[in-house]
Design an enzyme around this catalytic site. Structure first.
Site, PDB file in Angstrom:
ATOM      1  N   LYS A  20     -17.703  -6.195 -11.263  1.00 10.56           N
ATOM      2  CA  LYS A  20     -17.192  -7.549 -11.019  1.00 10.56           C
ATOM      3  C   LYS A  20     -17.082  -8.363 -12.306  1.00 10.56           C
ATOM      4  CE  LYS A  20     -17.788  -7.827  -6.121  1.00 10.56           C
ATOM      5  NZ  LYS A  20     -18.482  -8.343  -4.935  1.00 10.56           N
ATOM      6  N   ARG A  65     -23.344  -1.486  -3.060  1.00 15.95           N
ATOM      7  CA  ARG A  65     -21.949  -1.077  -2.855  1.00 15.95           C
ATOM      8  C   ARG A  65     -21.352  -0.866  -4.241  1.00 15.95           C
ATOM      9  NH1 ARG A  65     -17.100  -3.638  -2.950  1.00 15.95           N
ATOM     10  NH2 ARG A  65     -15.506  -2.914  -1.502  1.00 15.95           N
TER      11      ARG A  65
HETATM   12  C1  7PJ Z   1     -17.904  -6.909  -1.666  1.00 12.95           C
HETATM   13  C2  7PJ Z   1     -17.397  -6.370  -0.484  1.00 12.95           C
HETATM   14  C3  7PJ Z   1     -19.280  -7.264  -1.715  1.00 12.95           C
HETATM   15  C4  7PJ Z   1     -19.460  -6.485   0.551  1.00 12.95           C
HETATM   16  C5  7PJ Z   1     -15.821  -6.516  -1.947  1.00 12.95           C
HETATM   17  C6  7PJ Z   1     -14.871  -5.935  -5.249  1.00 12.95           C
HETATM   18  C7  7PJ Z   1     -14.363  -6.935  -4.310  1.00 12.95           C
HETATM   19  N1  7PJ Z   1     -18.167  -6.161   0.613  1.00 12.95           N
HETATM   20  N2  7PJ Z   1     -16.084  -6.147  -0.690  1.00 12.95           N
HETATM   21  N3  7PJ Z   1     -20.012  -7.030  -0.576  1.00 12.95           N
HETATM   22  N4  7PJ Z   1     -16.902  -6.978  -2.577  1.00 12.95           N
HETATM   23  N5  7PJ Z   1     -20.242  -6.313   1.610  1.00 12.95           N
HETATM   24  O1  7PJ Z   1     -15.357  -4.858  -4.901  1.00 12.95           O
HETATM   25  O2  7PJ Z   1     -14.752  -6.250  -6.466  1.00 12.95           O
HETATM   26  O3  7PJ Z   1     -19.815  -7.783  -2.700  1.00 12.95           O
HETATM   27  S1  7PJ Z   1     -14.224  -6.401  -2.632  1.00 12.95           S
END
Ligand code: 7PJ
Length: 293
Positions: A228, A262
């Site tokens: 990020k 994640r």
């Molecule tokens: C997240 C997500 C996160 C959860 C994305 C990216 C943006 N789902 N989906 N938590 N971020 N639960 O991966 O840069 O932080 S999309």
């Protein structure tokens, strides 16, 4: 937090039960056009399946399939477009026995992927779309409720909070309460502060430092910091050079109580977490999947 007594020992989602005795790793599989742009749809799908296989081999406990970009500034996709992108892949991977989370905000997509065997819905809107909670409650899928200020198109324009930790916690409490009231079992609910979703670098760091406050609710906390922009701001690295920063962030989150990370870089994250677990005197790193019906 409503319904919480003790820290959860297991997380249930669809047909799967995961032990929470070690951190869980969720591998990211984006099927948005900007991730898998070249070649036809069949080639795309083959590549996506191959990437899922690689992440599983590298130690991912779950694969998170996303068909709608939620990057800052991203525009929404239609229901049929999202289903087109996601459903055939979910069918293929679920049939092959992968525990799958699906990143979606749309109740119709939730119902379709549940029927196809998805284990979990990962919703950046925390099931606030009308009918979303019901779609999940009826399916037995697990849910991840994420906090976001505003929406992807506008969220990074001057985000503001009274107290970011208290505000995020209050929002997540409200969403947990709504899920419990609709019949989603406590052991199927996870929460996520939503790093980067309407947050400055300072907000993200404050939330990361306060992971313990979220974990104290008893609900498993998911942390998504992988690649990020906050990590770019801290290191001066472009998005493709943020693996070490992402691994450090995942470790920091887990050390403060996150139950699941994640990530894009599964292999490197799993290596780092295995070392951390050994240092902490945790039991040997074992498969976390306890049960699959
Ligand atoms: C997240 C997500 C996160 C959860 C994305 C990216 C943006 N789902 N989906 N938590 N971020 N639960 O991966 O840069 O932080 S999309």
């Amino acid at each position: 937090m409503p319904g919480s007594i003790e820290p959860a020992l297991a997380y249930r989602c669809g047909a799967y039960t995961f032990a929470l005795t070690r951190p869980l790793v969720m591998g990211i599989l984006n099927v948005t056009p900007d991730s898998f742009s070249d070649g036809g749809r069949f080639v795309d799908r083959e590549r996506a399946v191959a990437h899922a296989g690689r992440m599983r081999d590298d130690g991912a406990d779950l694969i998170d399939v996303g068909g709608e970009s939620s990057r800052p500034g991203a525009s929404p996709v239609s229901e049929s477009e999202e289903l087109d992108r996601v459903l055939p892949l979910v069918e293929t991977l679920a049939r092959a026995g992968y525990p799958l989370a699906v990143d979606t905000r749309k109740p119709a997509v939730m119902r379709a992927v549940a029927a196809a065997g998805a284990a979990m819905i990962n919703d950046i809107e925390a099931l606030t779309a009308p009918g979303a909670i019901e779609a999940c409650a009826q399916s037995g899928m697990g849910v991840c409720l994420m906090h976001m200020q505003r929406e992807p198109r506008t969220m990074q324009a001057a985000p503001e909070y009274g107290d970011v930790v208290a505000d995020v916690l209050a929002f997540l409490e409200t969403r947990v309460r709504a899920c419990l009231a609709a019949g989603i079992a406590r052991e199927r609910i996870a929460i996520d502060p939503g790093f980067g979703f309407g947050k400055t670098l300072a907000h993200n760091l404050q939330l990361l430092r306060s992971m313990g406050t979220l974990a104290a609710t008893g609900y498993p906390v998911v942390a998504g910091l992988s690649r990020k922009s906050s990590l770019g701001a801290l290191t001066g690295r472009g998005v493709d050079e943020r693996m070490p920063a992402s691994v450090a962030a995942a470790l920091a989150a887990v050390a403060r109580g996150a139950a699941m990370v994640r990530v894009h870089d599964v292999r490197e994250t799993v290596d780092a977490l295995r070392v951390w677990c050994a240092v902490e005197g945790k039991a040997a790193w074992e498969p976390a999947l306890l049960r699959a019906r």
